[in-house]
Design an enzyme around this catalytic site. Structure first.
Site, mmCIF file in Angstrom:
data_model
loop_
_atom_site.group_PDB
_atom_site.id
_atom_site.type_symbol
_atom_site.label_atom_id
_atom_site.label_comp_id
_atom_site.label_asym_id
_atom_site.label_seq_id
_atom_site.Cartn_x
_atom_site.Cartn_y
_atom_site.Cartn_z
ATOM 1 N N PHE A 79 -17.923 13.431 1.143
ATOM 2 C CA PHE A 79 -16.828 12.750 -0.016
ATOM 3 C C PHE A 79 -17.455 11.690 -0.566
ATOM 4 O O PHE A 79 -17.805 10.448 0.337
ATOM 5 C CB PHE A 79 -15.354 12.975 0.343
ATOM 6 N N ARG A 139 0.435 15.245 -3.640
ATOM 7 C CA ARG A 139 -0.864 15.008 -3.777
ATOM 8 C C ARG A 139 -1.824 16.315 -4.020
ATOM 9 O O ARG A 139 -1.561 17.278 -3.268
ATOM 10 C CB ARG A 139 -1.247 14.331 -2.432
ATOM 11 N N ASP A 165 0.875 -1.168 0.149
ATOM 12 C CA ASP A 165 -0.009 -0.120 0.020
ATOM 13 C C ASP A 165 0.952 1.348 -0.087
ATOM 14 O O ASP A 165 2.056 1.240 0.358
ATOM 15 C CB ASP A 165 -0.828 -0.197 1.312
ATOM 16 N N ASP A 172 -1.377 -0.988 5.781
ATOM 17 C CA ASP A 172 -1.469 -0.258 7.155
ATOM 18 C C ASP A 172 -2.772 -0.645 7.567
ATOM 19 O O ASP A 172 -3.323 -0.463 8.881
ATOM 20 C CB ASP A 172 -1.427 1.123 7.297
ATOM 21 N N GLY A 173 -3.532 -1.960 7.471
ATOM 22 C CA GLY A 173 -4.764 -2.220 7.893
ATOM 23 C C GLY A 173 -5.782 -1.616 7.422
ATOM 24 O O GLY A 173 -6.805 -2.159 7.197
ATOM 25 N N ALA A 174 -5.995 -0.452 6.823
ATOM 26 C CA ALA A 174 -6.976 0.266 6.286
ATOM 27 C C ALA A 174 -7.368 -0.018 5.058
ATOM 28 O O ALA A 174 -6.279 0.193 3.885
ATOM 29 C CB ALA A 174 -6.653 1.773 6.267
ATOM 30 N N ASN A 175 -8.485 -0.751 4.799
ATOM 31 C CA ASN A 175 -8.841 -1.214 3.363
ATOM 32 C C ASN A 175 -8.256 -2.394 2.857
ATOM 33 O O ASN A 175 -8.298 -2.823 1.382
ATOM 34 C CB ASN A 175 -8.938 0.031 2.468
#
Length: 1290
Positions: free
Chosen positions: A661, A717, A531, A917-920
């Site tokens: 969002f 970004r 990721d 990192d675990g998110a998604n």
């Protein structure tokens, strides 16, 4: 008939609700037709097209088969019952007959994946008022309308007596905590779905929002059951029975009984003690894991909740009684969600770290009602994934709620129990997919080969014993004993030792493992997916600067957005209002990007209190204003401070409505109003390409794409802002009903916010280490593609000289087939302009490399986004392997797409690691061979490995430990195989003279030598760096087999030499109690004492010169092969650094040499050794030294330096290299090598790994890689040959 009763109970007694009387009425002709139709019927499936898809077959209990099986169980002494316990498909087929699914009593299930695992389940019958829980049965409607409360009685029989005509028999079975009910329309069993499928959003508000009546609630509860994620901790007795019935322990039990029969009491006792210790430790570990999972799931799982009943009453019930369709009230002080529910009214702030791994609070808003605002919201089918913004998931923590004008915060229950998001996660932990690893498959094959060897010894023993007229009892015992010698009972314990030690070492460096078997697999990883945000780069974003637009032209970049001149600008107003931040206990919380943006302007956010929102409607706005330090008046004197404060609070902006969002839309929008102004403003922020497309073209700078590309190429970004002044006729109330599309159009482009996402300090070095080790790296991110490519270049994933080909796939549209447009990343922006002639230098050059692994470093990489990936998966299946072979950047990927990518890589035989990192990333972390979570939150429970330090430096550490554990497993397996064969050779040679090893000799070899050596040789730590070759993945490989076979031959040769040589000695004679080869019998007392001691063992003929000779030679052979097989570099530290191993080997060498060269009478008596002349002892020493020299030279010189590098001309992974043209002078050598290669069956051939084979094919494919500015179109459906065609676009 006790056994038959046991079988029928265990194996599916006929259900009480399907009696035999109904069956008997069916005529023989009808039965024949049923059987005929059943044979013809197509295969039935449950969970069709899902990950856990299974074939399903129906069976009925057959009484005559049951009688036969019962007799077989009795005749086999219960062994047949064990066999049927281990093999569920045999159990069902042996006791049942095939029948149609709709009438079956037992179902047989088989997974459709590569493992083809069988399960069986008993079909049960439940009385019910209807067949569909989501439809109202007439009886309930009738009873409720007459004022009767409907309550389901616990006893089905009692209910049938009262009202048997109203009830339908509903057939179902339970598998892996999920109930499957008979579906008459589909003619198969199916899972009962909640309101998460096929329910429209309008129906959720109009039909389901009022709640359920008591009768309807009870009716549904019969189908959905108790709302709990029950992780039952099995009793110790149940776990013990399950563990003891393991085939390995059954074999041990057989061995122990045999040894006791043969009076090997001490050795049998030692094995029993070892087995008990092993079973106890295993039970402790398994039960501890169950308790941990139970405690994790049980925490806050049962709470009291308030639900709305159909008559507007509010009832308080336990959360375990919730069913889909219940409307529950969310308390204002928050709660842990006991189910999945969709928010009907109010808003909630939720911590979803349990599911996503991200502890950032998320604001959930109520699901819009399409029937109230038909123009604003289109009606669509509700889905928890699509409508995640409105869904409260089970196990997540509702921190705070907000409601308006006295309206309560309500949520409709859509899923309960194991159907919830948390339930599915727990199910994946309770019932994991089996680990498919070549090592374990080969281990079974190797054991099978040992069984074959044991069979040969078995037959030899019987024939030899019959020829020597040995008693039948002795023949049986000794022939069976040879099997227990050849297949070592301590093998599984020895194999797990390396893994246990590796797990301990990983724990010391902060990597925790919940699936120890995966450690070995990590030693084979040759591709790692990363990721981006929070993994390769820092977690947070920093504001690098802003670039505003005036008069459709970009101004110069500005570092600060909080300057006085910009205080009341629309640009800063957009930064102040266009976010989803909220205050939790006085602290500003929300998305990290929004937080950074808001902090950069230094404004203050104020929210309405609970009391205010309860009194007013939802129009009560959140207010933002600049802090007084930012106000221009703050430069005035101190005595005017009070007046300044009043002036600074004069400029406030109220956020009237928020369009949250959306990752699908890639933007968010708010409607706000400056205090005192009549007209409202719309502010929008999001992905630059999306925002620019929604703005008036005359406000977008002409160099927009160039500027954007410059920033994204540098890895920034970029967020774009837009603004629009709304019409004065739009009142506050009208704003609440206006559609999002009406607002998000004709905007004025305002400029860009540039955020910097820095690489973590250790990222480039770690990726460089992986590349040096020939481990591919792939980036899978939800970020912008150009940003991802830039980060990939910065961190070294893509080298500066490499080309990046972007695959832009478009779905079928307006009759056109799906197609892929190919661009180069460097020329992407220029593609829209005139197309210059293609420079041949731009086309990647294919190079033939010595090793196929080097193909990973070729000059081109593919990059694509999630939308393109989805189109390619659907329409270009044949292209998927080619794209993943060189695919390096996958951007804008949804969580399920990350999982699909991991599967696509595994389909071409990559061993895939995933680091996130675990998110998604939960799905991909679970699916990968080695998933490493950098999050310490509960989401990491889905990942096999969790790193305490949130950096990718854990990846090479894990791979190194995996390689060390894998090599340790090979070493231990080879050693245990040699131990068995050495002992087998010794015993077979001794059987030829009707002798054997003594009880204490067996005990000394197995306990003092084997166990000590096995558990210390596994202690070698991992090598300090990753090398460019991987260990072999399986035991059935040329080098390993040659290693084992060569050592077997050497050990056989030297044992045979010792066995026959001792017979040639001048002093040799068949040993008796009076034999005196050493001339040490000084007194008659000693002689008589020895004789008396000897008569005890006379019948087994243990004491003899052959026995003593073979005992000493074999004892040294165990130690020699232990040293030979204890390989160090390049995967483990050298064995001389393993102090326990070195110490134990030295002590054993010294002890055996001592008792051989200087006999000690008590030790000789204990080990049943006889005294041999000193010159023969020296000859044994010579034999042992020669054996050691030959073994070491064979393993380290012949195999490692010659065969491994020449005959097995393979790459570092044990797979064939590319054929490289040989110079003429090497032809003769090459012929010799080919001859030896063919002798060992190792001819150069097509690589086993699909990705290697594919790489070979692509080397000679003139159409690959695709040329720049070409298009690949999907095939026309009518075409039979070829699945796509390449058309060059001019």
């Amino acid at each position: 008939m006790p056994v038959q009763g046991c079988l029928s109970c265990c194996m599916y007694e006929i259900c009480p609700h399907t009696g035999s009387s109904d069956r008997s009425s069916i005529s023989q002709v009808e039965k024949f037709h049923i059987i005929l139709n059943m044979e013809k019927e197509e295969k039935k499936y449950v969970n069709k097209a899902e990950e856990d898809e299974m074939e399903i077959y129906g069976y009925d209990l057959c009484r005559w088969k049951l009688v036969l099986v019962t007799m077989g169980v009795i005749c086999s002494g219960g062994f047949l019952l064990l066999l049927l316990y281990w093999m569920p498909q045999w159990r069902v087929k042996a006791t049942c007959k095939r029948t149609a699914l709709k009438d079956c009593e037992v179902v047989l299930l088989r997974t459709t994946d590569e493992f083809k695992i069988w399960f069986c389940a008993k079909v049960r019958v439940m009385p019910s008022l209807g067949a569909n829980p989501l439809q109202n049965p007439n009886t309930i409607v009738h009873k409720v309308s007459n004022g009767h409360a409907v309550h389901f009685s616990e006893s089905a029989a009692e209910e049938n007596k009262n009202d048997s005509k109203n009830y339908l028999p509903i057939r179902y079975f339970t598998h892996h905590s999920v109930k499957y009910f008979w579906n008459d329309s589909a003619q198969s069993f199916d899972v009962v779905r909640g309101l998460d499928e096929s329910t429209f959003c309008s129906a959720i508000h109009n039909e389901h929002s009022t709640g359920l009546t008591k009768g309807m609630h009870d009716y549904r509860k019969a189908f959905y059951g108790v709302n709990e994620i029950a992780v039952k901790v099995p009793s110790i007795f149940k776990l013990l029975v399950k563990e003891v019935l393991n085939p390995f322990y059954i074999f041990q039990l057989f061995s122990v009984i045999l040894w006791i029969t043969d009076e090997y009491h001490y050795y049998a006792l030692a094995i029993v003690i070892m087995s008990v210790i092993s079973i106890v430790s295993s039970l402790y570990t398994i039960r501890k894991q169950y308790v941990m999972l139970h405690d994790m799931v049980a925490a806050h799982s049962i709470v009291r909740v308030s639900v709305c009943r159909g008559n507007q009453e509010i009832e308080e019930i336990l959360s375990t009684d919730l069913v889909p369709g219940d409307t529950m009230l969310i308390p204002s002080n928050g709660t842990i969600m006991p189910c999945d529910a969709v928010l009907l009214s109010g808003t909630c702030i939720v911590n979803e770290s349990m599911l996503t791994g991200e502890s950032v609070p998320v604001t959930k808003i109520n699901l819009p009602n399409p029937s109230e605002y038909p123009k604003a919201v289109g009606d669509e089918i509700y889905s928890p994934e699509v409508h995640k913004r409105h869904t409260l998931f089970c196990g997540t923590n509702v921190i705070q709620t907000r409601f308006y004008t006295g309206e309560l915060v309500k949520a409709l229950v859509v899923r309960t129990g194991f159907s919830t998001a948390k339930g599915q996660l727990v199910r994946s932990i309770l019932y994991p997919k089996p680990t498919d690893f070549k090592l374990y498959r080969d281990a079974y094959l190797f054991l099978l080969s040992l069984v074959v060897v044991a069979g040969i010894g078995f037959l030899y023993t019987i024939v030899n014993s019959i020829l020597n007229e040995v008693p039948a009892r002795t023949i049986i015992i000794e022939s069976l004993d040879i099997i227990t010698i050849t297949v070592p009972p301590a093998l599984p314990a020895a194999m797990t030792a390396g893994i246990v030690y590796a797990q301990r070492r990983l724990k010391k460096i902060g990597i925790f493992c919940i699936s120890p078997q995966r450690i070995n697999i990590c030693g084979q990883l040759n591709l790692v997916c990363f990721d981006k945000t929070g993994t390769l780069t820092e977690d947070g974003l920093d504001l690098w600067g802003i670039q505003r637009v005036e008069n459709a032209r970009f101004l110069l970049p500005e570092e600060r957005a909080c300057s006085e001149s910009l205080l009341k600008s629309e640009f800063v107003a957009c930064m102040a209002t266009c976010h989803s931040l909220t205050k939790i206990e006085g602290v500003l919380s929300g998305d990290p990007l929004d937080l950074k943006m808001f902090e950069a302007i230094g404004w203050i956010l104020e929210e309405a209190t609970e009391e205010e929102t309860a009194l007013h409607n939802r129009i009560m706005p959140t207010v933002v204003r600049p802090s007084k330090q930012l106000s221009p008046e703050s430069k005035q004197s101190a005595d005017q401070e009070m007046e300044l404060f009043e002036l600074s609070t004069g400029y406030e902006i109220g956020i009237v409505r928020q369009f949250p969002f959306s990752s699908v839309l890639q933007r968010m929008c708010v409607i706000a109003r400056v205090l005192g102004e009549k007209r409202m403003d719309a502010y929008m922020k999001g992905a630059p390409e999306v925002i620019a497309s929604l703005c008036k073209q005359e406000t977008v700078p002409v160099d927009f794409e160039r500027v954007l590309e410059e920033y994204t190429k540098q890895g920034f970004r970029v967020i774009a802002l837009a603004h629009r002044k709304l019409e004065s006729k739009l009142t506050w109330h009208k704003v609440q009903t206006i559609s999002r599309d009406a607002i998000e159009s004709n905007m004025d482009f305002m400029g860009l916010i540039i955020m910097q996402n820095k690489l973590k300090q250790e990222t480039p070095a770690v990726l460089e280490d992986l590349h040096k080790a020939n481990i591919r790296t792939v980036m899978v991110t939800g970020d912008n593609m150009l940003t991802a490519i830039s980060v990939a270049r910065d961190c070294g994933m893509i080298l500066p000289q490499d080309k990046v080909i972007i695959a832009e796939a478009l779905p079928p549209k307006d009759g056109q087939a799906a197609r892929i447009n190919w661009h180069y990343a460097d020329t992407l922006a220029k593609c829209t302009s005139s197309s210059p002639a293609i420079n041949s230098e731009d086309i990647p050059v294919k190079l033939v490399h010595e090793s196929l692994e080097d193909l990973q470093m070729t000059k081109y990489h593919f990059a694509m986004n999630g939308k393109s990936f989805a189109v390619i998966l659907e329409h270009f299946q044949d292209l998927v392997p080619k794209l993943v072979l060189h695919g390096t950047v996958f951007a804008r990927m949804a969580p399920d797409q990350k999982t699909q990518l991991v599967e696509a890589l595994q389909n071409v035989d990559y061993y895939v690691g995933m680091c996130g990192d675990g998110a998604n990333d939960c799905g991909a972390l679970k699916r990968a061979h080695g998933g490493i979570s950098l999050s310490e939150l509960e989401a990491s429970v889905a990942s096999p490995f969790t790193s305490r330090t949130p950096s990718i430096s854990c990846v090479p550490k894990l791979i190194r430990e995996g390689r060390a554990a894998l090599i340790t497993s090979f070493c231990v397996f080879k050693f245990m195989a040699l131990y068995s064969i050495i002992q087998y050779i010794t015993v077979t040679l001794l059987y030829s003279i009707l002798s054997n090893l003594g009880d204490f000799q067996f005990l000394f070899i197995d306990l003092a030598i084997i166990l000590v050596v096995v558990f210390t040789m596994s202690l070698n730590p991992a090598w300090t760096e990753l090398v460019a070759r991987r260990p072999p993945s399986g035991l059935i490989s040329g080098p390993l087999l040659c290693s084992v076979l060569s050592q077997i031959i050497i050990c056989l040769a030297f044992q045979t030499l010792g066995f026959f040589w001792v017979k040639q000695q001048s002093w040799y004679e068949p040993w008796t109690a009076d034999s005196d080869a050493c001339n040490v019998l000084d007194t008659k007392n000693t002689s008589s004492a020895q004789h008396g001691n000897e008569t005890i063992h006379d019948e087994h003929y243990i004491k003899n010169y052959e026995n003593t000779t073979l005992f000493f030679i074999s004892s040294f052979q165990y130690l020699i092969v232990a040293i030979v097989f204890s390989k160090g570099k390049p995967f483990r530290q050298p064995c001389y650094k393993n102090f326990p191993f070195v110490l134990s080997v030295i002590v054993l060498y010294v002890f055996i040499f001592f008792i051989m060269l200087h006999p000690v009478e008590p030790i000789d008596a204990f080990l049943e050794l006889v005294c041999v002349p000193p010159q023969w002892r020296l000859r044994i020493v010579i034999i042992v030294i020669l054996n050691a020299v030959v073994s070491v030279l064979t393993e380290n010189v012949l195999l490692d330096m010659i065969l491994w590098k020449v005959v097995f001309n393979r790459d570092k992974q044990g797979e064939s290299r590319l054929t490289i043209p040989q110079p003429p002078q090497e032809t003769g050598d090459r012929c010799g090598v080919c001859f030896v290669s063919s002798l060992f069956g190792c001819r150069e051939k097509t690589p086993k790994a699909k990705y290697m084979h594919l790489a070979q094919e692509l080397l000679v494919d003139p159409e690959w890689p695709p040329k720049p500015r070409t298009t690949t179109e999907a095939k026309v459906p009518s075409q039979e040959n070829g699945s796509y065609q390449i058309i060059t676009v001019t």
